[in-house]
Design a protein around this motif. Structure first.
Motif, short mmCIF file in Angstrom:
data_model
loop_
_atom_site.label_atom_id
_atom_site.label_comp_id
_atom_site.label_asym_id
_atom_site.label_seq_id
_atom_site.Cartn_x
_atom_site.Cartn_y
_atom_site.Cartn_z
N PRO A 231 0.84 -1.21 0.00
CA PRO A 231 0.00 0.00 0.00
C PRO A 231 0.87 1.26 0.00
O PRO A 231 1.87 1.35 0.71
CB PRO A 231 -0.78 -0.12 1.31
N HIS A 232 0.49 2.21 -0.82
CA HIS A 232 1.22 3.47 -0.85
C HIS A 232 0.67 4.48 0.15
O HIS A 232 1.19 5.58 0.29
CB HIS A 232 1.18 4.07 -2.26
N ALA A 233 -0.38 4.13 0.78
CA ALA A 233 -0.96 4.96 1.83
C ALA A 233 -1.49 4.01 2.90
O ALA A 233 -1.71 2.83 2.65
CB ALA A 233 -2.08 5.83 1.28
N SER A 234 -1.70 4.53 4.09
CA SER A 234 -2.13 3.67 5.18
C SER A 234 -3.51 3.10 4.91
O SER A 234 -4.34 3.73 4.26
CB SER A 234 -2.13 4.45 6.50
N GLN A 235 -3.76 1.89 5.40
CA GLN A 235 -5.08 1.31 5.32
C GLN A 235 -5.51 0.95 6.73
O GLN A 235 -4.67 0.77 7.61
CB GLN A 235 -5.11 0.11 4.40
N VAL A 238 -4.52 -3.47 11.30
CA VAL A 238 -3.21 -4.09 11.18
C VAL A 238 -3.16 -4.84 9.85
O VAL A 238 -4.10 -5.55 9.50
CB VAL A 238 -2.97 -5.07 12.35
N PHE A 239 -2.05 -4.68 9.10
CA PHE A 239 -1.96 -5.41 7.85
C PHE A 239 -0.55 -5.96 7.64
O PHE A 239 0.42 -5.50 8.22
CB PHE A 239 -2.39 -4.55 6.65
N VAL A 272 6.54 -0.75 5.78
CA VAL A 272 6.65 -0.31 7.17
C VAL A 272 6.23 1.15 7.30
O VAL A 272 5.55 1.53 8.27
CB VAL A 272 8.08 -0.54 7.68
N ALA A 273 6.62 1.99 6.34
CA ALA A 273 6.23 3.39 6.40
C ALA A 273 4.72 3.56 6.34
O ALA A 273 4.16 4.51 6.91
CB ALA A 273 6.89 4.17 5.26
N ALA A 274 4.04 2.64 5.65
CA ALA A 274 2.57 2.67 5.58
C ALA A 274 1.92 2.04 6.80
O ALA A 274 0.70 1.98 6.89
CB ALA A 274 2.10 1.97 4.31
N GLY A 275 2.74 1.52 7.73
CA GLY A 275 2.22 0.98 8.97
C GLY A 275 1.97 -0.51 8.96
O GLY A 275 1.26 -1.03 9.82
N GLY A 276 2.59 -1.23 8.01
CA GLY A 276 2.32 -2.66 7.89
C GLY A 276 3.53 -3.54 8.09
O GLY A 276 4.66 -3.06 8.26
N ASN A 277 3.30 -4.85 8.07
CA ASN A 277 4.35 -5.86 8.12
C ASN A 277 4.67 -6.32 6.71
O ASN A 277 3.83 -6.24 5.80
CB ASN A 277 3.92 -7.06 8.95
N TYR A 278 5.87 -6.87 6.54
CA TYR A 278 6.34 -7.36 5.25
C TYR A 278 6.68 -8.83 5.40
O TYR A 278 7.62 -9.18 6.12
CB TYR A 278 7.57 -6.55 4.85
N ALA A 314 9.17 -1.91 15.51
CA ALA A 314 8.37 -1.19 16.52
C ALA A 314 8.05 0.23 16.11
O ALA A 314 7.75 1.06 16.97
CB ALA A 314 9.08 -1.22 17.88
N THR A 315 8.11 0.54 14.83
CA THR A 315 7.70 1.86 14.38
C THR A 315 6.18 1.92 14.30
O THR A 315 5.50 0.90 14.22
CB THR A 315 8.31 2.19 13.00
N GLU A 316 5.66 3.14 14.33
CA GLU A 316 4.21 3.34 14.33
C GLU A 316 3.83 4.31 13.22
O GLU A 316 4.58 5.23 12.90
CB GLU A 316 3.75 3.89 15.68
N ARG A 317 2.64 4.10 12.69
CA ARG A 317 2.13 4.99 11.66
C ARG A 317 1.43 6.17 12.32
O ARG A 317 0.39 6.02 12.93
CB ARG A 317 1.15 4.24 10.78
N VAL A 318 2.02 7.36 12.25
CA VAL A 318 1.38 8.56 12.81
C VAL A 318 1.18 9.64 11.75
O VAL A 318 0.35 10.53 11.93
CB VAL A 318 2.19 9.14 13.99
N LEU A 319 1.93 9.60 10.66
CA LEU A 319 1.78 10.61 9.62
C LEU A 319 0.58 10.27 8.74
O LEU A 319 0.26 9.10 8.53
CB LEU A 319 3.04 10.70 8.77
N PRO A 320 -0.10 11.28 8.20
CA PRO A 320 -1.24 11.00 7.33
C PRO A 320 -0.81 10.40 6.00
O PRO A 320 0.38 10.33 5.69
CB PRO A 320 -1.87 12.39 7.13
N ASP A 321 -1.81 9.97 5.23
CA ASP A 321 -1.52 9.34 3.94
C ASP A 321 -0.57 10.18 3.11
O ASP A 321 -0.74 11.39 2.98
CB ASP A 321 -2.82 9.13 3.17
N TRP A 322 0.41 9.50 2.53
CA TRP A 322 1.41 10.06 1.64
C TRP A 322 2.45 10.91 2.35
O TRP A 322 3.46 11.27 1.74
CB TRP A 322 0.77 10.90 0.51
N TRP A 323 2.28 11.23 3.65
CA TRP A 323 3.27 12.08 4.32
C TRP A 323 4.51 11.29 4.74
O TRP A 323 5.43 11.83 5.31
CB TRP A 323 2.64 12.78 5.53
N ASP A 324 4.46 9.98 4.48
CA ASP A 324 5.64 9.18 4.78
C ASP A 324 6.66 9.26 3.64
O ASP A 324 7.72 8.64 3.71
CB ASP A 324 5.26 7.71 5.02
#
Length: 412
Positions: A231-235, A238-239, A272-278, A314-324
Motif C-alpha cells: 500500500p502506498h498509503a495507510s489502510q 493491522v496489515f 513499514v512506512a505505511a504501517g504494515g508488516n512485510y 516497533a515503528t508506528e504509523r502517525v503521519l497521514p496518507d502520503w506524508w511518509d
C-alpha cells in the motif's frame, strides 16, 4: 477502547513491532519446479500427482538452517505452508494418508520447523489452505454436492484443529483461499457461512487465546493480507503484505528471476512506512534447500537491518496518507523520533525536508553515528553535513530526535 479491543491490541503488539517475517511455500510442487499451482493449472490427474509423494525425500531439509537464515535476515517470525491447495500435508494427520509422514519422506516437517523456530526465538506461524483439490466436491460446490462439500469442510476443520493441538502454542494461523476467486467468483459475504468459519474460529480462540488470525477465513481476523502489493498509503487496521522474492512464483521455480536488494528494501521500507508488516516468501527446492540467490539477498537485508533496524522495528504509523514520502525516500516514526530512509543520496551534503513542523533536537546518520547540523529556514528543515558519498548501500537512514511526536505540516 473496549476490553475486547484492548485485548486485541495487546495480542497484536509483538506482531506490529516485528514488521518483518519469512513466508515459506514448500511441498510436492517443488519437484515440478513450476510453482505451487501446477497441479491445478496443468490439470495433473490425482493419481499422477499423488505419485510425487513417492519421490519426495528431501535430502538436505534442515529446519534449523531455515530458522537461522530468517534470524540472520532480521526477520522476527516465520509462516510455513503446512498444507497448500494440493492437499499434501507436511504434518501427520489421522484424516489422510497424503502426508510427508505416511509417504516416502517419513518425517513430520512441521514438528521440525516448530522446534527450529523456537530454538532461534522466532514466532511460529502456520499457513493452512482452506480449499483442498483432493476433494472433487470442491469443484462441484456446496449447491451441487452438499454431502461432499460437508466432508470437505469437516476435513478442513479437523486438520486445522490437529495443527493447533499437536504443536503447542502457535503465534499465527494464516488461512488462505476461503473466498476463492477461481471458483465461480467466490461467495462474498457468505464465505464464512460456506466454510463454517465462525464455528472454527470460536474453537481456535478458546484453544489458542493469544493466536493471531488473518482475514482469509471469511472473517475479519486480527490482520489483513494484501498480496503482491505494498500500500502506498495507510489502510485501516493491522496489515501484512505478503510478497514473493521472485517476480512470479511462490513455490520453487528455478526459471523465475529474483528481485535485487534495492527492490526488496524498497518494498520493506514502503510497507513499514505505511504501517504494515512485510512477509517475504522463499520457495525451497525439492531437497529442502533455500536457493542461493534467496540466501544472498536475505543476508544482505540482515546486514542493512543491523545498521538501520531501529527505523523498521516497533515503528508506528502517525503521519497521514502520503506524508511518509519525501523527495529522497520515506519517513518512519517511533515515539519522538523520525527516521528519514534515504533512497536517493544528495551530492550537496544538504537534505531539505518539508513534511514536519517539529523542532529537531538532534540528527544522526545511523550508518556511521555522525551527528548532522539541523536548522529551520521558513517551512523547511535543512539537515547539513552529509558526506559526499553514501556510507551504506543501498539506502541510508538519518534519525531525527524531535521535540515531541512527529507532527505533519502541509506543503502550503
Amino acid at each position: 477502547m473496549s476490553p475486547s479491543e484492548l485485548h486485541a491490541a495487546d495480542r497484536t503488539r509483538w506482531f506490529t513491532d516485528a514488521r518483518f517475517g519469512m513466508f515459506i511455500h514448500w511441498g510436492l510442487y517443488s519437484l515440478l519446479g513450476r510453482g505451487e499451482w501446477a497441479r491445478y493449472t496443468e490439470a495433473i490427474p490425482p493419481d499422477e500427482y499423488h505419485a510425487l509423494a513417492d519421490q519426495f525425500q528431501p535430502r538436505y531439509f534442515d529446519a534449523a538452517a531455515w530458522a537461522r537464515l530468517a534470524k540472520a535476515a532480521g526477520m522476527k517470525y516465520m509462516v510455513l505452508t503446512t498444507k497448500h491447495h494440493d492437499g499434501f500435508c507436511l504434518f501427520d494427520s489421522q484424516y489422510t494418508d497424503f502426508t510427508s509422514v505416511k509417504t516416502a519422506a517419513g518425517r513430520d516437517f512441521v514438528a521440525e520447523y516448530v522446534e527450529a523456530c523456537r530454538a532461534e526465538g522466532l514466532r511460529v506461524g502456520f499457513y493452512f489452505s482452506v480449499k483442498d483439490w483432493d476433494f472433487p466436491a470442491y469443484f462441484d460446490g456446496p449447491e451441487r454436492n452438499p454431502e461432499g462439500w460437508a466432508k470437505l469442510v469437516d476435513h478442513f476443520h479437523n486438520q486445522a484443529k490437529e495443527l493447533l493441538t499437536n504443536y503447542g502454542k502457535i503465534d499465527i494461523f494464516w488461512f488462505d483461499c476461503s473466498d476463492d476467486a477461481n471458483f465461480r467468483g467466490g461467495w462474498g459475504d457468505k464465505t464464512a457461512d460456506v466454510w463454517r468459519s465462525q464455528e472454527l474460529v470460536a474453537w481456535i480462540r478458546n484453544a489458542q487465546p493469544d493466536i493471531l488470525l488473518n482475514n482469509r477465513s471469511g472473517l475479519p481476523g486480527d490482520f489483513s493480507t494484501p498480496e503482491q502489493t505494498i500500500p502506498h498509503a495507510s489502510q485501516p487496521g493491522v496489515f501484512e503484505s505478503c510478497v514473493t522474492m521472485t517476480y512470479k512464483s511462490w513455490g520453487y521455480c528455478p526459471s523465475d528471476h529474483y528481485k535485487d536488494l534495492w527492490r526488496l528494501l524498497d518494498e520493506l521500507t514502503a510497507c513499514v512506512a505505511a504501517g504494515g508488516n512485510y512477509l517475504l516468501n522463499v520457495g525451497p527446492d525439492p531437497d529442502g534447500v533455500i536457493p542461493l540467490p534467496a540466501c544472498e539477498r536475505l543476508l544482505q537485508m540482515g546486514e542493512w537491518l543491523r545498521l538501520h533496524g531501529e527505523a523498521i522495528y516497533a515503528t508506528e504509523r502517525v503521519l497521514p496518507d502520503w506524508w511518509d514520502y519525501f523527495s529522497g525516500g520515506r519517513i518512519t516514526t517511533k515515539g519522538n523520533n523520525a527516521y528519514l530512509i534515504l533512497q536517493l543520496w544528495t551530492p550537496t551534503g544538504v537534505l531539505s525536508l518539508n513534511q514536519l513542523r517539529n523542532d529537531v533536537r538532534r540528527a544522526v546518520l545511523l550508518a556511521t553515528g555522525q551527528e548532522l547540523a539541523v536548522r529551520r529556514e521558513g517551512r523547511r528543515l535543512l539537515i547539513e553535513g552529509l558526506p559526499a558519498l553514501p556510507p551504506a548501500l543501498p539506502f541510508n537512514v538519518v534519525k531525527l530526535e524531535l521535540d515531541g511526536p512527529a507532527a505533519p505540516q502541509f506543503y502550503y
